[in-house]
Structure formats: C-alpha cells, structure tokens
Scaffold this motif. Structure first.
Motif, PDB file in Angstrom:
ATOM      1  N   LEU A   1     -82.437  42.172 -46.814  1.00 22.23           N
ATOM      2  CA  LEU A   1     -81.517  41.158 -46.315  1.00 22.23           C
ATOM      3  C   LEU A   1     -81.725  39.878 -47.110  1.00 22.23           C
ATOM      4  O   LEU A   1     -82.803  39.284 -47.109  1.00 22.23           O
ATOM      5  N   VAL A   2     -80.673  39.461 -47.848  1.00 21.79           N
ATOM      6  CA  VAL A   2     -80.695  38.184 -48.571  1.00 21.79           C
ATOM      7  C   VAL A   2     -80.110  37.143 -47.632  1.00 21.79           C
ATOM      8  O   VAL A   2     -78.998  37.323 -47.124  1.00 21.79           O
ATOM      9  N   ALA A   3     -80.856  36.066 -47.379  1.00 18.06           N
ATOM     10  CA  ALA A   3     -80.416  35.119 -46.355  1.00 18.06           C
ATOM     11  C   ALA A   3     -80.831  33.703 -46.696  1.00 18.06           C
ATOM     12  O   ALA A   3     -81.753  33.474 -47.477  1.00 18.06           O
ATOM     13  N   THR A   4     -80.120  32.751 -46.085  1.00 19.49           N
ATOM     14  CA  THR A   4     -80.585  31.363 -46.117  1.00 19.49           C
ATOM     15  C   THR A   4     -81.461  31.167 -44.888  1.00 19.49           C
ATOM     16  O   THR A   4     -81.812  32.120 -44.206  1.00 19.49           O
ATOM     17  N   THR A   5     -81.802  29.926 -44.584  1.00 21.60           N
ATOM     18  CA  THR A   5     -82.775  29.692 -43.517  1.00 21.60           C
ATOM     19  C   THR A   5     -82.215  29.911 -42.118  1.00 21.60           C
ATOM     20  O   THR A   5     -82.878  29.563 -41.138  1.00 21.60           O
ATOM     21  N   VAL A   6     -81.018  30.498 -41.996  1.00 16.96           N
ATOM     22  CA  VAL A   6     -80.530  30.841 -40.655  1.00 16.96           C
ATOM     23  C   VAL A   6     -81.443  31.853 -39.969  1.00 16.96           C
ATOM     24  O   VAL A   6     -81.403  32.006 -38.763  1.00 16.96           O
ATOM     25  N   ILE A   7     -82.301  32.541 -40.740  1.00 11.43           N
ATOM     26  CA  ILE A   7     -83.207  33.513 -40.111  1.00 11.43           C
ATOM     27  C   ILE A   7     -84.581  32.907 -39.835  1.00 11.43           C
ATOM     28  O   ILE A   7     -85.524  33.607 -39.538  1.00 11.43           O
ATOM     29  N   GLU A   8     -84.661  31.567 -39.890  1.00  9.24           N
ATOM     30  CA  GLU A   8     -85.971  30.922 -39.761  1.00  9.24           C
ATOM     31  C   GLU A   8     -86.655  31.284 -38.451  1.00  9.24           C
ATOM     32  O   GLU A   8     -87.853  31.497 -38.395  1.00  9.24           O
ATOM     33  N   VAL A   9     -85.906  31.277 -37.357  1.00  5.14           N
ATOM     34  CA  VAL A   9     -86.531  31.552 -36.066  1.00  5.14           C
ATOM     35  C   VAL A   9     -85.772  32.644 -35.337  1.00  5.14           C
ATOM     36  O   VAL A   9     -84.579  32.836 -35.531  1.00  5.14           O
ATOM     37  N   GLY A  10     -86.495  33.376 -34.501  1.00 11.97           N
ATOM     38  CA  GLY A  10     -85.858  34.287 -33.566  1.00 11.97           C
ATOM     39  C   GLY A  10     -85.598  35.697 -34.052  1.00 11.97           C
ATOM     40  O   GLY A  10     -85.332  36.577 -33.261  1.00 11.97           O
ATOM     41  N   VAL A  11     -85.657  35.943 -35.357  1.00 15.21           N
ATOM     42  CA  VAL A  11     -85.355  37.275 -35.864  1.00 15.21           C
ATOM     43  C   VAL A  11     -86.597  38.153 -35.709  1.00 15.21           C
ATOM     44  O   VAL A  11     -87.675  37.805 -36.180  1.00 15.21           O
ATOM     45  N   ASP A  12     -86.437  39.282 -35.047  1.00 20.72           N
ATOM     46  CA  ASP A  12     -87.593  40.130 -34.726  1.00 20.72           C
ATOM     47  C   ASP A  12     -87.296  41.573 -35.119  1.00 20.72           C
ATOM     48  O   ASP A  12     -86.664  42.315 -34.386  1.00 20.72           O
ATOM     49  N   VAL A  13     -87.733  41.946 -36.338  1.00 19.65           N
ATOM     50  CA  VAL A  13     -87.527  43.315 -36.828  1.00 19.65           C
ATOM     51  C   VAL A  13     -88.902  43.871 -37.210  1.00 19.65           C
ATOM     52  O   VAL A  13     -89.399  43.598 -38.311  1.00 19.65           O
ATOM     53  N   PRO A  14     -89.557  44.613 -36.325  1.00 21.04           N
ATOM     54  CA  PRO A  14     -90.933  45.066 -36.581  1.00 21.04           C
ATOM     55  C   PRO A  14     -91.095  45.881 -37.861  1.00 21.04           C
ATOM     56  O   PRO A  14     -92.187  45.924 -38.428  1.00 21.04           O
ATOM     57  N   ASN A  15     -90.020  46.523 -38.337  1.00 16.48           N
ATOM     58  CA  ASN A  15     -90.135  47.369 -39.524  1.00 16.48           C
ATOM     59  C   ASN A  15     -90.116  46.567 -40.829  1.00 16.48           C
ATOM     60  O   ASN A  15     -90.381  47.110 -41.896  1.00 16.48           O
ATOM     61  N   ALA A  16     -89.786  45.269 -40.747  1.00 14.26           N
ATOM     62  CA  ALA A  16     -89.748  44.429 -41.955  1.00 14.26           C
ATOM     63  C   ALA A  16     -91.181  44.049 -42.339  1.00 14.26           C
ATOM     64  O   ALA A  16     -91.913  43.474 -41.537  1.00 14.26           O
ATOM     65  N   SER A  17     -91.570  44.368 -43.585  1.00 11.24           N
ATOM     66  CA  SER A  17     -92.966  44.177 -44.005  1.00 11.24           C
ATOM     67  C   SER A  17     -93.122  43.258 -45.211  1.00 11.24           C
ATOM     68  O   SER A  17     -94.233  42.993 -45.639  1.00 11.24           O
ATOM     69  N   LEU A  18     -91.994  42.796 -45.782  1.00  5.65           N
ATOM     70  CA  LEU A  18     -92.090  41.942 -46.975  1.00  5.65           C
ATOM     71  C   LEU A  18     -91.104  40.784 -46.857  1.00  5.65           C
ATOM     72  O   LEU A  18     -89.922  40.986 -46.587  1.00  5.65           O
ATOM     73  N   MET A  19     -91.611  39.568 -47.049  1.00  7.70           N
ATOM     74  CA  MET A  19     -90.784  38.360 -47.030  1.00  7.70           C
ATOM     75  C   MET A  19     -90.925  37.667 -48.378  1.00  7.70           C
ATOM     76  O   MET A  19     -92.040  37.340 -48.803  1.00  7.70           O
ATOM     77  N   VAL A  20     -89.818  37.493 -49.093  1.00  8.26           N
ATOM     78  CA  VAL A  20     -89.827  36.747 -50.360  1.00  8.26           C
ATOM     79  C   VAL A  20     -89.071  35.445 -50.126  1.00  8.26           C
ATOM     80  O   VAL A  20     -87.922  35.456 -49.670  1.00  8.26           O
ATOM     81  N   ILE A  21     -89.721  34.313 -50.424  1.00  7.83           N
ATOM     82  CA  ILE A  21     -89.079  33.009 -50.259  1.00  7.83           C
ATOM     83  C   ILE A  21     -88.909  32.398 -51.645  1.00  7.83           C
ATOM     84  O   ILE A  21     -89.881  32.038 -52.303  1.00  7.83           O
ATOM     85  N   GLU A  22     -87.649  32.348 -52.098  1.00 10.53           N
ATOM     86  CA  GLU A  22     -87.371  31.808 -53.429  1.00 10.53           C
ATOM     87  C   GLU A  22     -87.317  30.282 -53.372  1.00 10.53           C
ATOM     88  O   GLU A  22     -86.863  29.705 -52.379  1.00 10.53           O
ATOM     89  N   HIS A  23     -87.764  29.633 -54.448  1.00 15.46           N
ATOM     90  CA  HIS A  23     -87.855  28.165 -54.478  1.00 15.46           C
ATOM     91  C   HIS A  23     -88.652  27.667 -53.277  1.00 15.46           C
ATOM     92  O   HIS A  23     -88.243  26.732 -52.573  1.00 15.46           O
TER      93      HIS A  23
END
Length: 692
Positions: free
Chosen positions: A546-568
């Motif tokens: 999922l490519v996203a802006t900071t709208v996913i900063e809070v509240g998103v809960d997907v236990p299967n997600a294991s990698l977060m890349v923050i560009e810039h």
C-alpha cells in the motif's frame, strides 16, 4: 539613515474602533502588544553595545563594534555595481563603509568632514577593514555614550526598532508592575518584577552576557518563575471550577454490559489496561465531570479501554460519543466497536463529513431519539444539527489534533440539562513529565505502560535514498512470504519548494518494479468511499503493498503487515514517524521499519532519525521530541495559535516549575485576589485556552 530613538514621538495607543491605526500600530497589534504590560514583557532578542567606542586600529574581523570618526572621503562608485563608499578616520586607523542601497539624505549626512558614530560588523575587505550597511548617526565631539546595552526587540518591517524602544520605555513607566506576590512565595534573592524588567530592557555594560543569553541571570529567573506560577494557578483554577460542575453519575453495574463485553472479547486485558479501566470507572461513578487523559504507546490497546468505558455509560442509560480526527481512524474504531458491541444489542451510529443526505439524516435522527447509544465519527459529531438524547460520555481520540473550540463544542452537547458529559481524551503520543506538570496539570492521567502479549519487536533501519532498490527487493521478499508492506510519502503533489516525488509517481514506479504484486494507492484527496475500499482490500490481505500519504498515520491495524518504508523520513516529525512505525509489528511476525532519507540532513533531521533507530519506547520518543521541537510545536500550542510559555524552558527550569506547583495551591487558598491578579497580568485571555 535609520531614525534615531530621540526623534521618535511617543507611540499612540491602538486606534479606537472605526479609526484606522498607523502601520506601526497595526504591527504592534499583530504582535499582541496591546497593554502596557504586554510591552513591558516584550523582552529583547539580543543587545548591542553602544556604551563604548572602539578605536579602528583595535578592531578585528568578525567583531561587532561601535566606532566614531570623521568622514575623509565619500563617493559613488559604479564598479562592480553602483555603491556608496565612505572612508572614515578616527586618528588610529581607517575604516571603509560600503552601502549597496543608499539615499540622497544618507549621502548628505556622510559628506566629507562629518563626524559620525557607526556600529556594525567588521569585515576584511580588499582595501582593509570595512563595514557593509552599518548603522550610523551624526554626532558632535563629546556626545555622551549610552549608559546601558541597547535592546534589539522581536519586531517586523512595519515596526522600526527605534519606535519599539520608545514604546517600551514609555510602557515601562506606565505599566502596573507593583508586587502582587507575598514574599514567602518567591524563591530567595530574586529582584522585584520592576527591577527585573528594567534590568532586562536596559542591562548595564558590565553584565555577564552569558547569563543574559542562557537566561540564568536572577532577573530572568524572576520572570520565568512568575510565568510558571501564572500557568500553574490558571490550571488549578480550571480544575477547581470543573469540580463544581455537575455530570451524570454512571456507576458500573455488576454483571452489566461491561462484564458482558469482557466475557466475549477474544483476548484478555493486560494488567495496565485493567488498572486504567478501574481508574476511569471510578471517575464515571462520580457526579462531577471526568477530565481524564488516557495515554498509551502505539498498539497498547486504548480502543478496548474506550469501549469498556462506553459500556459503563450506556449501561447506566446514557449515550457515548467517540470523535476521531480522520475518517480512516474513526472507521477503524467503528469496525472494532461494531464487532464487539453490536452482538450485545448496542445501537451504533456513524457520522462523518462524507456521509450526507438521507443516510446522514437517518443517523442524526437515531442519535436524537436515543436509539443510537454509541455515536462514532469525526468532527461531524459536533455539528449544530446533531442533538443527543442523553450524552453522558465524550471520548476524543488523538485529542492534540483537535482545536480547543472543537473539544468545548462536544462538552456543550449536554448544556440543556445543566450538566457536562464526562470527557475521556486519548493519545498515542505520550506526554513527557514536564508537560504533564504544566499544560496538562488540570488533567487526571491514566497510562497504559505495557503492550499486549504476542506483539513482535520492530527493527528500525535508516538508509540513504541510494539504497532504494535494495529496499524494493526486500518488499518483494516479504510479499512472496505472504506478508504485506506500506510505503509512505510526505506529500501528494510536487511542490516548488520541496523536491519530493508525489504518491502517484511512486505508485507507478513501485508497480513497475514489483510485477505480480498488487500495489494500492491511498491519499487524502481520494473520495471517502474509494479510501475505504482500498483499506478494506489491504486489510483483507488482497493487496501486497500500500503506497500512502500520512492518512494512515493512526488507526490502521493490519496484523499481517510486517514492513513499513517511510520515504523522505527527514521531512517527518518524530512523533509522526513513531506513529507510522506503529502500523507494523501488530501481529506475531517480526517487523521492520525502513527510514529512507535524502541528504544532506539538518541537525534536527539527524536527531530525529537517530532517536528512531535507538528506541521504540514512545515515552522516550516523546521526551526527545520535546527536546527537539519545544513545547509549543510539540502540542500545537494547545491549538490556540500562541506560545503558552514565552520565557520558561521546561527542560531547564524543572526546579522553578516544581516550586510553582507547590506554592500555587497555597497562594490560591490564602491570597485568592493576588492569585487572580497574577493570572490576569500574565495570561489575560489566554487562560481560557488552558482550560479546554
């Protein structure tokens, strides 16, 4: 030539309503310089030393000095560009004065034979020492020097220093600076308020500049203590005023809805969750309004605590409203609460800005009739046409992202019954101790200080953008192993000032680089229904990245997600980086957060990324964030738009803060009139912002 202080008329008070103020008057209003006390407390940024003359021969490159001499030569030169070049002699040596921008009046004053006093920075020039655009004024031989350092104030283009200096001197003479505080309240050996202000506006030339610059001088200590005391008194007054208000008593019923909810949850509570649930229940049972902050690190389980609090209110026959700052966060809460509470017979309403027309009207009617016991949504919950049948508990999530007016509006929803709802505020940005002692002193604070079992640790890696391909390869590996990843960007569009690639371009690039992987896109400009559809697909595991802006900063809960890349990553604040990192590590799978940065890094950028790599503890992150940004920016200045502490430093002045905390209750009890006058002097109307 700059106007001299002596030639400036006394500043006029702000023009009455209907009359036009002068540009300087408007500038003073903009700076909040309305009362005499405002000007008296408008302290210098720095000082210039006009108390001595330095012989030109003794000046050194880089010195900021004042010299006096006679103009030997003055001419306009055209090479390399038009400029006025003046040669000044004082008997010990020669100094060149260079003016790229100049007026005929300045040329007249700087005519050969004129005696002038000049102040500026000495530079090394092609023809020896020089000053570029120095401050100067004509003098007679023997013109007396200043007897104190010259203040340089925070100002603006419309507010010349000379005008402001005159205004401050005038205000200091008029301002009521009498001693309001009894002597036993003050730390020993501090000057009076008038002495402190006179000193700081016009310090003697022999003062230690270091004590002025680091604010350790006793005059500074007096001002800091007074400011901290005013702030403590204001918070204590707010707390006591609130204790006089009435709220519905909501006792927890044995075997009631709360017990039923606990019985059907698929997990047990942690010890910390049980402790804060009990603290909240004890508050709700009282007939005075709860004003409690529930803080806990990312993923500590605040939503279930909120649900149990709501269950107590609803079981007592009252409604509960839960307000979140974004639709995505509100919807995450809504889904969980529906899953937990609907099977127990609780009616739940959903109110957001995107829900319009007949669907919205139906929800508003359910709220007004009482059919909806729990109302979840964004700021739409407090709109004028939303009327609650019986609002007993208001829960505000990520409270620091709401303005004061919005929180007050929610509290007014029960005013028709001469009652206030209980208020529970939640934050995943823990509050450092010094902030809890100052801006949140009127709040009771509950802390969830342990994470639920089974959460995987998050490893944080900091990579330069040159390792981008390596990071993309890691995403491919994660998705091949059945897991999911986020790629977060700071902006949606290209900006002229920020050389950032937009989310759409990144989405296209990652789609091309990851054939066979479903790559989704989420940003703030998408319609709410489209956002919800993308999130639902990612949550269901049908999307690898999922490519996203900071709208996913809070509240998103997907236990299967294991990698977060923050560009810039260098563009993000520390608490925001920590919030984003918290979107992974929510299941049993080992998780990684990659911070991709583009150099060169500023000192602040380096500090943020270093903190992220060194700790995952939200309380330590918050402490470092406060160090880097200061309290005003950390809190959004409590959404008032004004800095709430101008002089005191929460990191350096803990001893003064603790003393102010100790003496504030005694002062309010024994000297209530002095306490009220002190708050009015220091805070004026700003006191209201501390009460929300």
């Amino acid at each position: 030539m700059p106007v001299t202080a002596e030639s400036v008329p006394l500043p006029q008070r702000p023009a009455p309503s209907g009359r036009t103020a002068s540009p300087a008057g408007k500038a003073m209003l903009k700076l909040g310089l309305v009362r005499d006390i405002d000007l008296a407390l408008h302290l210098p940024l720095r000082y210039e030393d006009e108390t001595r003359i330095t012989p030109i021969a003794r000046t050194r490159e880089g010195d900021h000095v004042q010299v006096e001499g006679v103009v030997q030569r003055a001419q306009v030169e055209l090479q390399p560009r038009r400029q006025l070049v003046v040669r000044l002699h004082d008997g010990s040596g020669e100094l060149t004065l260079r003016f790229i921008h100049f007026y005929a009046a300045q040329q007249k004053i700087l005519a050969p034979g004129a005696r002038v006093r000049v102040r500026g920075e000495v530079r090394g020039g092609f023809f020896g020492r020089e000053m570029v655009h120095p401050v100067f004024r004509p003098v007679e031989p023997g013109t007396p020097l200043a007897t104190s350092l010259t203040p340089v104030y925070p100002a603006s283009a419309q507010l010349p220093q000379a005008y402001l200096r005159k205004a401050v001197v005038s205000a200091l003479g008029r301002a009521p600076l009498n001693e309001l505080l009894p002597p036993q309240v003050l730390p020993a050996s501090l000057p009076t308020l008038r002495q402190a202000l006179d000193f700081l506006h016009h310090p003697p030339p022999d003062v230690s500049m270091a004590t002025l610059e680091d604010h350790s001088h006793p005059a500074w200590q007096r001002l800091k203590f007074e400011e901290l005391l005013a702030q403590q008194l204001s918070q204590l007054q707010a707390q006591r005023e609130r204790a006089k208000l009435r709220a519905p008593a909501l006792p927890a019923r044995e075997g009631g809805l709360r017990q039923q909810l606990l019985g059907q949850l698929p997990f047990g509570l942690t010890n910390a969750q049980e402790r804060v649930v009990a603290e909240i229940a004890a508050d709700l049972a009282l007939s005075q309004p709860m004003h409690r902050l529930l803080q806990g690190d990312v993923g500590s389980g605040k939503t279930v605590v909120a649900a149990l609090a709501a269950a107590v209110a609803m079981d007592a026959g009252w409604q509960c409203a839960l307000m979140a700052p974004t639709e995505i966060l509100a919807e995450q809460h809504f889904r969980k609460l529906v899953q937990w509470l609907e099977p127990l017979g609780v009616g739940i309403a959903w109110l957001t800005g995107s829900r319009k027309g007949k669907a919205r009207q139906q929800m508003v009617e359910r709220v007004a009739s009482g059919e909806a016991q729990l109302i979840v949504g964004t700021h739409a919950v407090i709109q004028q046409d939303v009327h609650f049948a019986r609002l007993g508990l208001a829960i505000v999530d990520e409270q620091h992202r709401f303005g004061v007016a919005q929180r007050l509006e929610l509290r007014k929803k029960l005013a028709h019954e001469a009652l206030e709802p209980h208020l529970l505020m939640m934050s995943a940005t823990p509050i450092p101790r010094t902030l809890a002692m100052t801006y949140y002193a009127d709040l009771d604070v509950s802390t969830i200080d342990e994470l639920p079992p089974g959460r995987s640790p998050i490893v944080t890696k900091v990579f330069a953008d040159g390792r981008r391909e390596e990071v993309i390869a890691r995403i491919a590996d994660e998705v091949a192993n059945g897991r999911q990843a986020y790629w977060v960007l700071p902006l949606i569009e290209e900006s002229e000032t920020l050389d950032l690639r937009n989310a759409t371009e990144a989405h296209a690039e990652l789609q091309a680089a990851l054939p066979g992987v479903k790559v989704g896109l989420l940003h703030g400009r998408m319609p709410a229904a489209e956002k919800a559809a993308v999130m639902a697909e990612f949550s269901a595991g049908h999307m690898g990245l999922l490519v996203a802006t900071t709208v996913i900063e809070v509240g998103v809960d997907v236990p299967n997600a294991s990698l977060m890349v923050i560009e810039h990553a260098e563009r993000f604040g520390l608490s925001q980086l920590h919030q984003l990192r918290g979107r992974v590590g929510r299941g049993a799978v080992a998780s990684v957060c990659v911070l991709l940065y583009t150099g060169p890094l500023s000192q602040t950028g380096k500090s943020r990324l270093r903190a992220m790599a060194e700790t995952t503890d939200g309380f330590e992150i918050a402490r470092r964030d406060l160090e880097i940004r200061g309290p005003g920016e950390f809190m959004g200045a409590r959404q008032s738009g004004d800095a709430l502490l101008r002089f005191a430093d929460l990191l350096q002045d803990t001893a003064l803060l603790e003393r102010a905390r100790r003496v504030a209750p005694k002062l309010l009890d024994s000297y209530p009139e002095a306490a009220q006058a002190h708050v009015a002097r220091w805070l004026g109307s700003k006191a209201e912002f501390l009460k929300a």
